[in-house]
Design an enzyme around this catalytic site. Structure first.
Site, mmCIF file in Angstrom:
data_model
loop_
_atom_site.group_PDB
_atom_site.id
_atom_site.type_symbol
_atom_site.label_atom_id
_atom_site.label_comp_id
_atom_site.label_asym_id
_atom_site.label_seq_id
_atom_site.Cartn_x
_atom_site.Cartn_y
_atom_site.Cartn_z
ATOM 1 N N ALA A 159 0.856 -1.190 0.000
ATOM 2 C CA ALA A 159 0.000 0.000 0.000
ATOM 3 C C ALA A 159 0.895 1.244 0.000
ATOM 4 C CB ALA A 159 -0.906 -0.010 1.215
ATOM 5 N N SER A 160 0.415 2.290 -0.659
ATOM 6 C CA SER A 160 1.256 3.476 -0.877
ATOM 7 C C SER A 160 1.594 4.224 0.412
ATOM 8 C CB SER A 160 0.564 4.427 -1.857
ATOM 9 O OG SER A 160 0.488 3.805 -3.113
ATOM 10 N N GLU A 231 -8.010 -11.996 -0.596
ATOM 11 C CA GLU A 231 -8.464 -11.912 0.799
ATOM 12 C C GLU A 231 -9.003 -10.506 0.961
ATOM 13 O OE1 GLU A 231 -9.159 -10.957 4.027
ATOM 14 O OE2 GLU A 231 -7.057 -10.952 4.640
ATOM 15 N N LEU A 232 -10.345 -10.387 0.935
ATOM 16 C CA LEU A 232 -10.946 -9.051 0.877
ATOM 17 C C LEU A 232 -11.565 -8.694 2.228
ATOM 18 C CD1 LEU A 232 -12.371 -9.565 -2.700
ATOM 19 C CD2 LEU A 232 -10.139 -8.684 -2.016
ATOM 20 N N CYS A 265 -9.731 -6.877 8.863
ATOM 21 C CA CYS A 265 -10.766 -7.523 8.037
ATOM 22 C C CYS A 265 -11.571 -8.496 8.887
ATOM 23 C CB CYS A 265 -10.132 -8.215 6.836
ATOM 24 S SG CYS A 265 -8.723 -9.231 7.238
HETATM 25 P P1 NDP Z 1 -7.367 -0.929 -1.063
HETATM 26 O O1 NDP Z 1 -8.045 -2.220 -1.303
HETATM 27 O O2 NDP Z 1 -7.675 0.182 -1.992
HETATM 28 O O3 NDP Z 1 -5.779 -1.154 -1.073
HETATM 29 C C1 NDP Z 1 -5.163 -2.395 -0.816
HETATM 30 C C2 NDP Z 1 -4.008 -2.608 -1.803
HETATM 31 O O4 NDP Z 1 -4.531 -2.728 -3.127
HETATM 32 C C3 NDP Z 1 -3.021 -1.454 -1.850
HETATM 33 O O5 NDP Z 1 -1.737 -1.964 -2.116
HETATM 34 C C4 NDP Z 1 -3.511 -0.639 -3.034
HETATM 35 O O6 NDP Z 1 -2.511 0.162 -3.584
HETATM 36 C C5 NDP Z 1 -3.940 -1.738 -3.976
HETATM 37 N N1 NDP Z 1 -4.962 -1.342 -4.958
HETATM 38 C C6 NDP Z 1 -6.046 -0.571 -4.749
HETATM 39 N N2 NDP Z 1 -6.769 -0.471 -5.887
HETATM 40 C C7 NDP Z 1 -6.131 -1.192 -6.825
HETATM 41 C C8 NDP Z 1 -6.365 -1.462 -8.205
HETATM 42 N N3 NDP Z 1 -7.426 -0.978 -8.850
HETATM 43 N N4 NDP Z 1 -5.485 -2.234 -8.872
HETATM 44 C C9 NDP Z 1 -4.409 -2.729 -8.240
HETATM 45 N N5 NDP Z 1 -4.123 -2.516 -6.952
HETATM 46 C C10 NDP Z 1 -4.974 -1.756 -6.228
HETATM 47 O O7 NDP Z 1 -7.636 -0.523 0.414
HETATM 48 P P2 NDP Z 1 -7.731 0.956 1.045
HETATM 49 O O8 NDP Z 1 -6.498 1.187 1.764
HETATM 50 O O9 NDP Z 1 -8.138 1.982 0.057
HETATM 51 O O10 NDP Z 1 -8.943 0.724 2.043
HETATM 52 C C11 NDP Z 1 -10.289 0.815 1.582
HETATM 53 C C12 NDP Z 1 -11.155 -0.215 2.274
HETATM 54 O O11 NDP Z 1 -10.707 -1.534 1.944
HETATM 55 C C13 NDP Z 1 -11.093 -0.185 3.794
HETATM 56 O O12 NDP Z 1 -11.904 0.787 4.326
HETATM 57 C C14 NDP Z 1 -11.532 -1.591 4.114
HETATM 58 O O13 NDP Z 1 -12.917 -1.666 4.042
HETATM 59 C C15 NDP Z 1 -10.922 -2.419 3.001
HETATM 60 N N6 NDP Z 1 -9.623 -3.020 3.383
HETATM 61 C C16 NDP Z 1 -9.607 -4.308 3.776
HETATM 62 C C17 NDP Z 1 -8.428 -4.875 4.187
HETATM 63 C C18 NDP Z 1 -8.361 -6.284 4.624
HETATM 64 O O14 NDP Z 1 -7.552 -6.612 5.481
HETATM 65 N N7 NDP Z 1 -9.148 -7.161 4.023
HETATM 66 C C19 NDP Z 1 -7.180 -4.134 4.245
HETATM 67 C C20 NDP Z 1 -7.292 -2.779 3.764
HETATM 68 C C21 NDP Z 1 -8.479 -2.270 3.370
HETATM 69 P P3 NDP Z 1 -2.416 1.740 -3.231
HETATM 70 O O15 NDP Z 1 -2.210 1.848 -1.770
HETATM 71 O O16 NDP Z 1 -1.260 2.204 -4.031
HETATM 72 O O17 NDP Z 1 -3.741 2.324 -3.674
#
Ligand code: NDP
Length: 457
Positions: A159-160, A231-232, A265
């Protein structure tokens, strides 16, 4: 999103990074392909020795690494230390068990007309791991330890907002002795993922994060017919029945909701309580939530730190505001404090209805939805009502009820009289919108293997 470390407790940007360019990415992909060949030539014993060295490094550096994690994403320092320790234990777990998990699996040779028949597990090659910030070490390690032990190089797109943790991990496996390129960090934004995943040297991908990110990555992988594990998110139910050990059910509920400042999660998010104990539960749970100490995550004696990003905090606030506007009742919390940093107080909301965002969506912060039900059937129906299916918690001492929860909760894991936690010994993953595939245990290490059927006549 910029690739940067920003302290969630103050909002101060501490360090920024330029994303890697094409040339650097190409170099990393070429290294990964070479490392795939190098790893295949190593034995389980060699890889296990390096993995144990990685565990030792982590343990030796726990203070510095934990501090870095807290500075980048705001979890309490004690939780950051525990995360480092958990990573070391996963390294040792796969060092000890990978060879057995991936041993040839004999089949009934006579039944298939062979002299010998068996399944052999071979590495697939470089795997792209797209990882989130909430457990910035653990989420990576539960992919990396089995992947490397199976002989698959890892390519981390973290994550960024956790670039320094990503760079620490980039060096960790090198320092532990793995061949160069066995585990590398790609410091890139999510816009670079498509080209990387389509590259012929990348054989598969795993993503932990939100459902939209999972859908985007699975769609790209689908075009190139590459395997994915996703794993969402989750909106785990936490059901309390009248026979439950009440005090433990209450105190565990607080921990299950507020672990990691509410950003897990598998945090319990929807508290579904039988009418016979609902009023007492609502009172005790609200009291304990209200008494948690919110503050600077580097300080001791703090229960809840800030949320990791301004956007995450605003999203949680918007979900609560939406519920309140539509008639929900806030029992405690419900308003972001007026202070620097991205804090949100422990919050309990009740009188939730299905038109509210909190009813349908994952809430990634210390906010509990509280629901009253009149029966076991109603509890199960409500528990299974979201599109998610990651973890689930059920509190009851009635064996018949326990059996029904175990078989009828639509989730990848069910914990009875305890809170959902990941253990290297148990498979971890979800169903429905929570994703597919499994991490950890013997199932996790086989996800990125070619299960090759061998028939010798
Ligand atoms: P994201 O799902 O957006 O980010 C997780 C990872 O995916 C980061 O490395 C991100 O990169 C990358 N990513 C995001 N969008 C894309 C894409 N279209 N293509 C490829 N890679 C992508 O999580 P957020 O941090 O934005 O959190 C948003 C929501 O997600 C939270 O509120 C929560 O509900 C859920 N979440 C669930 C998690 C879990 O443990 N299951 C963990 C984190 C979030 P980058 O950072 O560069 O955008």
């Amino acid at each position: 999103m910029a690739i940067a470390t920003t302290n969630p407790a103050t909002g101060e940007m501490l360090k920024t990074f330029d994303p890697m360019g094409e040339k650097q990415i190409e170099e990393i992909l070429a290294n990964a392909a070479e490392a795939a060949a190098a790893l295949r030539a190593t034995t389980f014993d060699q890889r296990a020795a390096w993995m144990r060295e990685a565990a030792l490094l982590l343990e030796g550096e726990v203070v510095e690494v934990a501090r870095l994690v807290t500075l980048e994403m705001g979890k309490r320092i004690e939780e950051a230390k525990a995360e480092v320790a958990k990573c070391a234990s996963a390294c040792r777990y796969y060092a000890a068990h990978a060879e057995r998990f991936l041993a040839d699996m004999p089949a009934d040779a006579r039944a298939v007309g062979a002299r010998r028949a068996y399944t052999r597990f071979e590495p697939l090659g470089p795997v792209l791991a797209i990882m989130p910030w909430n457990f910035p070490l653990w989420q990576v390690m539960r992919f990396a330890a089995p992947a490397l032990m199976a002989g698959n190089p890892g390519l981390l797109k973290h994550a960024s907002n956790v670039p320094q943790t990503a760079l620490y991990l980039d060096e960790l496996f090198d320092r532990a002795g793995f061949p160069p390129g066995a585990f590398q960090t790609l410091l890139v934004g999510s816009d670079a993922v498509e080209n990387i995943l389509l590259d012929h040297r990348v054989r598969a991908a795993t993503l932990t994060g939100s459902a939209p990110a999972g859908r985007a990555v699975a769609a790209i992988a689908g075009r190139a017919l590459k395997k994915t594990v996703l794993e969402l998110g989750g909106s785990d139910p936490y059901v309390v029945m009248p026979s439950a050990d009440f005090d433990r059910a209450v105190s565990t509920a607080v921990r299950a909701r507020c672990q990691n400042n509410g950003q897990s999660c598998i945090a319990a998010k929807r508290f579904i309580v039988h009418g016979e104990v609902y009023d007492a539960f609502a009172r005790a749970f609200t009291d304990q939530m209200a008494n948690l100490v919110v503050g600077e995550p580097l300080d001791h004696g703090v229960d809840i730190g800030p949320l990791a990003t301004a956007q995450g905090r605003d999203e949680v606030a918007a979900q609560v505001d939406d519920a309140v506007a539509k008639g929900a009742t806030v029992l405690t919390g419900g308003r972001a404090p007026d202070r620097p940093g991205w804090y949100y107080p422990p919050t309990v909301v009740t009188d939730l209805t299905h038109d509210m965002r909190m009813y349908q969506e994952e809430v990634f912060g210390p906010v509990a939805g509280l629901y009253r039900v009149a029966s076991l059937d109603e509890a199960l129906e409500l528990a299974n009502t979201t599109s998610y299916g990651l973890g689930s918690n059920a509190w009851t001492n009635d064996p018949g009820e326990q059996r029904r929860f175990v078989s009828e909760l639509a989730a990848g894991q069910v914990f009875v009289n305890g809170m959902v936690t990941s253990h290297p010994e148990l498979p971890f993953g979800g169903v429905r919108d929570s994703g597919y595939g499994r991490e950890l245990s013997d199932l996790g290490i086989r996800e990125f293997c070619n299960a090759k059927a061998v028939w010798v006549g």
